[in-house]
Motif scaffolding. Structure first.
Motif, PDB file in Angstrom:
ATOM      1  N   LEU A   1     -17.613 -57.653  27.541  1.00  0.00           N
ATOM      2  CA  LEU A   1     -17.302 -58.743  27.096  1.00  0.00           C
ATOM      3  C   LEU A   1     -15.848 -59.502  27.837  1.00  0.00           C
ATOM      4  O   LEU A   1     -14.861 -58.097  27.969  1.00  0.00           O
ATOM      5  CB  LEU A   1     -16.421 -58.883  25.801  1.00  0.00           C
ATOM      6  CG  LEU A   1     -15.792 -60.036  25.441  1.00  0.00           C
ATOM      7  CD1 LEU A   1     -16.891 -61.625  25.109  1.00  0.00           C
ATOM      8  CD2 LEU A   1     -15.908 -59.871  23.587  1.00  0.00           C
TER       9      LEU A   1
ATOM     10  N   ARG B   1     -25.192 -55.971  29.755  1.00  0.00           N
ATOM     11  CA  ARG B   1     -25.487 -57.106  29.845  1.00  0.00           C
ATOM     12  C   ARG B   1     -23.853 -57.542  29.651  1.00  0.00           C
ATOM     13  O   ARG B   1     -22.266 -56.894  29.343  1.00  0.00           O
ATOM     14  CB  ARG B   1     -25.293 -58.500  28.348  1.00  0.00           C
ATOM     15  CG  ARG B   1     -24.966 -57.660  27.324  1.00  0.00           C
ATOM     16  CD  ARG B   1     -25.457 -58.524  26.008  1.00  0.00           C
ATOM     17  NE  ARG B   1     -26.634 -57.509  25.442  1.00  0.00           N
ATOM     18  CZ  ARG B   1     -28.010 -57.532  25.495  1.00  0.00           C
ATOM     19  NH1 ARG B   1     -28.917 -58.272  25.892  1.00  0.00           N
ATOM     20  NH2 ARG B   1     -28.646 -56.531  25.182  1.00  0.00           N
TER      21      ARG B   1
ATOM     22  N   TRP C   1     -20.973 -60.523  28.949  1.00  0.00           N
ATOM     23  CA  TRP C   1     -20.597 -62.300  28.063  1.00  0.00           C
ATOM     24  C   TRP C   1     -19.335 -62.888  28.841  1.00  0.00           C
ATOM     25  O   TRP C   1     -18.273 -62.076  28.252  1.00  0.00           O
ATOM     26  CB  TRP C   1     -20.658 -61.880  26.501  1.00  0.00           C
ATOM     27  CG  TRP C   1     -21.774 -61.502  26.002  1.00  0.00           C
ATOM     28  CD1 TRP C   1     -23.377 -61.620  27.255  1.00  0.00           C
ATOM     29  CD2 TRP C   1     -22.749 -61.016  24.902  1.00  0.00           C
ATOM     30  NE1 TRP C   1     -24.453 -61.549  26.398  1.00  0.00           N
ATOM     31  CE2 TRP C   1     -24.275 -61.175  24.304  1.00  0.00           C
ATOM     32  CE3 TRP C   1     -22.111 -61.108  23.591  1.00  0.00           C
ATOM     33  CZ2 TRP C   1     -25.082 -60.974  23.716  1.00  0.00           C
ATOM     34  CZ3 TRP C   1     -23.007 -60.817  22.881  1.00  0.00           C
ATOM     35  CH2 TRP C   1     -24.182 -60.525  22.713  1.00  0.00           C
TER      36      TRP C   1
ATOM     37  N   GLY D   1     -24.081 -63.857  29.379  1.00  0.00           N
ATOM     38  CA  GLY D   1     -24.435 -65.127  27.777  1.00  0.00           C
ATOM     39  C   GLY D   1     -23.022 -64.464  27.151  1.00  0.00           C
ATOM     40  O   GLY D   1     -22.139 -65.185  27.539  1.00  0.00           O
ATOM     41  N   SER D   2     -23.260 -65.586  26.271  1.00  0.00           N
ATOM     42  CA  SER D   2     -21.465 -66.175  25.167  1.00  0.00           C
ATOM     43  C   SER D   2     -21.681 -65.065  24.878  1.00  0.00           C
ATOM     44  O   SER D   2     -22.870 -64.569  23.182  1.00  0.00           O
ATOM     45  CB  SER D   2     -22.154 -67.776  24.784  1.00  0.00           C
ATOM     46  OG  SER D   2     -23.018 -67.057  24.363  1.00  0.00           O
ATOM     47  N   GLY D   3     -19.882 -64.575  24.384  1.00  0.00           N
ATOM     48  CA  GLY D   3     -20.031 -64.090  22.861  1.00  0.00           C
ATOM     49  C   GLY D   3     -18.694 -64.437  22.600  1.00  0.00           C
ATOM     50  O   GLY D   3     -17.423 -63.936  22.358  1.00  0.00           O
TER      51      GLY D   3
ATOM     52  N   ASP E   1     -28.569 -64.516  27.290  1.00  0.00           N
ATOM     53  CA  ASP E   1     -28.396 -64.647  25.951  1.00  0.00           C
ATOM     54  C   ASP E   1     -27.553 -65.537  25.344  1.00  0.00           C
ATOM     55  O   ASP E   1     -26.448 -66.233  26.582  1.00  0.00           O
ATOM     56  CB  ASP E   1     -27.402 -62.714  26.073  1.00  0.00           C
ATOM     57  CG  ASP E   1     -28.579 -61.490  26.226  1.00  0.00           C
ATOM     58  OD1 ASP E   1     -29.580 -61.812  26.662  1.00  0.00           O
ATOM     59  OD2 ASP E   1     -27.096 -60.937  26.372  1.00  0.00           O
TER      60      ASP E   1
END
Length: 334
Positions: free
Chosen positions: A7, A39, A41, A73-75, A103
Motif C-alpha cells: 500500500l 498487488r 494499491w 488497485g485502490s486501497g 483491483d
C-alpha cells in the motif's frame, strides 16, 4: 507462505512536490513488481499536503502503465464521494487497458476533513447509502441485459474484483454478507483488527465472486539493514501522525535521530498507539514481526506500508521484506 502486497500513499516529502511523489510511487511499484509482490494499491485522500494520490484512478493508470505483472488497485476509492456509475466507468477503462491486473478496493470514509467532504458535494448524502452503492457498483460490472437503458462503457461484463476496506466492524460484516474479500486498515486503526476479522469470517456467505472468506490486513514496515536505522526511518511517520492529530497535516518530514527531541511524550505515545502493528528494524527483527503478525491474524494476504522520506530506503525496505517472505516460505516448507 501467503502473498505479500504493498500500500502506497504517494507521500509528498518536505523538499519535494507532487510530481516527485508520483515519480517515486512508480519507481516503488516497479520494485514491487520485480520483487514478486502480489498487488500495489493506492489510496484516495483529499486536501492532504503530504499525499499525491487524490485522483486515485489516474495514478493507478500511471502505475499500471509502468509495470508488467503486479496487480494495481485502490486501497481504496471512497465510494460515498462518487457516483457508482462513474467509478465503474473509470475502473472498467483501467481493466480494458490492463486486463486482469486491476483491483477496486472500496472505503466508506470521506478520506478527508469535514470542510473538504462538503466541497466534494456528495459524501454526506451518500455515506448512509454505502451498502446500496456497493450493490449498484457490482451491478454495473455485470453483463448487460436485453433492454438495459444505462450501462457502464467500458465496464459492463468485466467483473473487476471488488474488495471492501475498513477500520471498524461495519464493512467487515458487509463484506461477509456480500461474499467479497476484505482488507483491514490495521496500519493506522489497530483497535478492532481481530474482532473485525472474526466478524467477517463468521458472517461470510459464499457468492459468485468468492466461495470462502479472503482477508487481508495491513502492517507498517520500516525495514533497514540495522535495527537502529529502521527505528530512525519510522520517525518520519511518527511526526506525520503527530501533526495530523493537531489538525496541521503537512508534507512528510525527514527522519530524526531522536524522536523525543521533536515530539512530546504524549505525541510519541499517540503515534505509537496508531502504529501498534509495525515491523521496525533490521532483517531478523522484521522477519520475526511479520511472522508474528500473520500468526496472530491468520490472514490470507499481508499488505505492507510505510511512509519514508527517502524513496531508496522504501525500495530497500521492500527488498528486505521480500527476503523475509522467502525465508518464512522456506521455513514453512521445511
Amino acid at each position: 507462505m501467503i502473498p505479500f502486497s504493498v500500500l502506497d500513499l504517494s507521500p509528498i516529502v518536505e523538499g519535494g512536490d507532487a510530481r516527485r511523489a508520483l515519480d517515486e510511487t512508480l519507481s516503488l511499484a516497479q520494485a514491487a513488481d520485480r520483487l514478486g509482490y502480489e498487488r500495489f494499491w493506492l489510496a484516495e485522500h483529499h486536501n492532504m499536503p503530504g499525499i499525491a494520490s487524490a485522483a486515485t484512478a489516474i495514478v493507478i493508470g500511471h502505475v499500471a502503465a509502468g509495470t508488467a505483472r503486479i496487480r494495481v488497485g485502490s486501497g481504496g476509492v471512497m465510494l460515498p464521494n462518487h457516483a457508482p456509475l462513474v467509478v465503474a466507468e473509470q475502473f472498467g477503462t483501467l481493466e480494458t487497458l490492463f486486463p486482469g491486473r486491476i483491483d477496486l478496493g472500496l472505503g466508506r470514509a470521506p478520506g478527508t476533513d469535514g470542510a473538504t467532504a462538503r466541497a466534494l458535494r456528495r459524501y454526506f448524502d451518500a455515506a448512509d447509502q454505502f451498502p446500496r452503492d456497493v450493490a449498484e457498483l457490482i451491478h454495473w460490472f455485470e453483463p448487460e441485459t436485453p433492454g438495459q437503458a444505462v450501462r457502464a462503457v467500458p465496464g459492463a461484463g468485466l467483473r473487476v474484483p471488488i474488495w471492501l476496506l475498513g477500520s471498524s466492524l461495519f464493512s467487515a460484516q458487509l463484506a461477509g454478507q456480500l461474499g467479497l474479500p476484505y482488507a483491514f486498515a490495521s496500519h493506522f486503526a489497530p483497535e478492532l483488527l481481530l474482532e473485525a476479522l472474526a466478524l467477517y469470517r463468521r458472517s461470510f456467505e459464499p457468492s459468485d465472486r468468492l466461495d470462502k472468506p479472503y482477508a487481508m490486513a495491513a502492517i507498517n514496515v520500516f525495514a533497514a539493514d540495522t535495527d537502529e536505522e529502521g527505528v530512525r526511518l519510522s520517525t518520519s511517520m511518527q511526526q506525520s501522525f503527530a501533526r495530523l492529530t493537531t489538525g496541521k497535516p503537512g508534507k512528510l518530514p525527514a527522519p530524526v535521530d531522536d524522536i523525543a527531541a521533536v515530539l512530546t511524550p504524549q505525541q510519541i505515545a499517540g503515534a505509537q498507539s496508531r502504529l501498534l502493528y509495525s515491523a521496525v528494524g533490521g532483517p531478523d527483527t522484521v522477519r520475526r514481526k511479520l511472522a508474528d503478525f500473520t500468526a496472530l491474524t491468520g490472514v490470507d494476504e499481508l499488505m505492507v506500508t510505510g511512509m519514508m522520506h527517502d524513496n531508496a530506503a522504501r525500495i530497500r525496505s521492500l527488498e528486505i521484506v521480500a527476503d523475509a517472505r522467502a525465508a518464512l516460505d522456506a521455513a514453512d516448507a521445511a
